[in-house]
Design a protein around this motif. Structure first.
Motif, short mmCIF file in Angstrom:
data_model
loop_
_atom_site.label_atom_id
_atom_site.label_comp_id
_atom_site.label_asym_id
_atom_site.label_seq_id
_atom_site.Cartn_x
_atom_site.Cartn_y
_atom_site.Cartn_z
N PRO A 1 0.80 -1.23 0.00
CA PRO A 1 0.00 0.00 0.00
C PRO A 1 0.83 1.27 0.00
O PRO A 1 0.45 2.27 -0.63
N ASP A 2 1.96 1.28 0.71
CA ASP A 2 2.78 2.49 0.77
C ASP A 2 3.42 2.78 -0.58
O ASP A 2 3.44 3.93 -1.04
N ALA A 3 3.96 1.75 -1.22
CA ALA A 3 4.54 1.94 -2.55
C ALA A 3 3.47 2.40 -3.54
O ALA A 3 3.74 3.24 -4.42
N LEU A 4 2.26 1.85 -3.41
CA LEU A 4 1.17 2.24 -4.31
C LEU A 4 0.82 3.72 -4.12
O LEU A 4 0.66 4.46 -5.10
N ASP A 5 0.72 4.14 -2.87
CA ASP A 5 0.38 5.54 -2.59
C ASP A 5 1.42 6.48 -3.19
O ASP A 5 1.08 7.49 -3.84
N ALA A 6 2.69 6.15 -2.99
CA ALA A 6 3.77 6.99 -3.54
C ALA A 6 3.74 6.99 -5.07
O ALA A 6 3.93 8.03 -5.70
N TYR A 7 3.49 5.83 -5.64
CA TYR A 7 3.46 5.71 -7.11
C TYR A 7 2.30 6.53 -7.70
O TYR A 7 2.49 7.25 -8.69
N LEU A 8 1.13 6.45 -7.09
CA LEU A 8 0.00 7.23 -7.59
C LEU A 8 0.29 8.73 -7.47
O LEU A 8 -0.13 9.52 -8.31
N GLY A 9 1.03 9.11 -6.43
CA GLY A 9 1.41 10.51 -6.30
C GLY A 9 2.28 10.99 -7.46
O GLY A 9 2.27 12.18 -7.80
N GLU A 10 3.01 10.06 -8.09
CA GLU A 10 3.87 10.41 -9.21
C GLU A 10 3.12 10.44 -10.54
O GLU A 10 3.41 11.29 -11.40
#
Length: 394
Positions: A136-145
């Motif tokens: 979930p954390d990697a997903l959140d950061a990726y969507l932010g990009e």
């Protein structure tokens, strides 16, 4: 001796000996086989004796209620298999043609296929070491990009497509960090559809898997913890969605004593009463099977604990996993292949993880995040025999 083993310092013999110490001497030994030691014959015979063998019958109703109970939800809708269940769950959740749906790359092909069946585009994201499932954390950061929110929806800035849903899959029964993923899904306006195909009976912080998203799909294939031979279900707390799912899976036929009228394109995804009868008997055995699988997992953990090149994958913190398939982690791909060769040569069926979704040819044009953890995990995972009866020493 294989070329891989000759070129590696890794010696699989100690791991093979440890695995042997846990298992009976019977060979060949399957990876995961069904077991029918309850009332299966009685219930299936009842279907045959009464003539209720097709897609209507009391066992279907009972099976749907048991599916809901086992996942901590209010409603269950039986389907012909787990892939069909996931497909129709995506449709009911509102996934539209050409939407993107976030799917972890480390999953069985059904997760991605269901997205394709819905006319949408799988968008592959990474897993994490702790759970093997979606990070979930990697997903959140990726969507932010790569994403932006507009009018209550999320869009991929690179493709222009709407990102409408996220599908976490609980790999080998180990729960994804669902509390955190729910936060991410809400922040990015994503419908959360659980792929709970492998996680029947697993919990995180006391919550059953299948109850965390808008909808969830469960599988009862022949190699699952309990089976209907081939079958699946969608579970949900939403009564309106449950009614729509029942309608869609029964060819969208309007109720009438004799007329055949349909109000939209539907799907013949109904589970026959015969299969549901088998499933009802299997549900009665579920507590025993789960307990036996956990005993087996503990025996593997103990047997492998002293080996430097073998790491038994235990349940994540706060979880009670069903250990659908047990996992030993080895150092690298060469070690993985050497161990697979040695175990299978001994009549102990073992397998690697699935080919990651982004490496399959028909997914080559699908968008993807960085998948470094996925690629590392795939190189290291070996699945060991995990049938419930092995926990009884049979």
């Amino acid at each position: 001796m294989s070329a891989l083993l000759k070129n590696s310092a890794f010696d699989p013999s100690a791991i093979v000996d440890a695995v042997r110490s846990v298992l009976p001497e019977t060979r060949p030994l399957p990876l995961h086989e069904p077991e029918f030691i309850g009332r299966e014959w009685e219930y299936v015979k009842d279907c045959i004796d009464t003539g209720w063998v097709s897609s209507v019958g009391s066992y279907v109703d009972r099976f749907e209620a048991l599916c809901a109970e086992a996942t901590g939800t209010r409603f269950g809708i039986a389907c012909v298999n787990g892939t069909a269940a996931l497909h129709i769950a995506l449709v009911a959740a509102g996934v539209q043609r050409d939407d993107e749906v976030l799917v972890q790359a480390l999953t069985f092909v059904a997760s991605a296929n269901a997205v394709h069946h819905a006319g949408a585009v799988p968008h592959f994201v990474d897993s994490e070491h702790e759970t093997l499932g979606l990070d979930p954390d990697a997903l959140d950061a990726y969507l932010g990009e790569i994403a932006e929110s507009r009018d209550g929806a999320t869009y991929n800035r690179r493709t222009g497509r709407r990102i409408s849903a996220v599908v976490p899959m609980h790999v080998f029964g180990h729960p994804v960090r669902m509390d955190r993923l729910v936060e991410v899904a809400e922040r990015w306006h994503l419908d959360l559809v659980e792929d709970a195909a492998e996680s029947l009976g697993s919990t995180r912080n006391g919550r059953l898997m299948g109850s965390c998203g808008k909808l969830a799909a469960v599988s009862f294939n022949g190699n699952k913890t309990i089976t209907t031979g081939g079958g699946g279900a969608v579970v949900t707390d939403d009564e309106a969605l449950a009614k729509r799912l029942k309608h869609l899976t029964t060819t969208a036929k309007l109720p009438h004593r004799w007329a055949f009228d349909h109000d939209e394109v539907g799907y013949n995804y109904r589970l026959p009463n015969l299969n549901a009868a088998l499933g009802c008997a299997q549900f009665e055995m579920l507590p025993q099977f789960l307990a036996e699988k956990r005993v087996l997992a503990e025996r593997y953990r103990t047997a492998l604990a002293h080996l430097p090149d073998a790491q038994f994958f235990g349940q994540p913190e706060g979880c009670e996993s069903n250990y659908w398939l047990n996992v030993v982690m080895v150092p690298d791909r060469a070690a993985r292949e050497a161990l697979l060769e040695a175990l299978n040569a001994d009549g102990i069926q073992a397998r690697p993880c699935w080919t990651p979704m982004h490496e399959l040819s028909f997914n080559s044009d699908c968008p993807q995040a960085s998948l470094t953890v996925t690629e590392e995990l795939v190189d290291r995972i070996v699945n060991l025999p995990s049938s419930p009866k092995l926990g009884r020493g049979i």
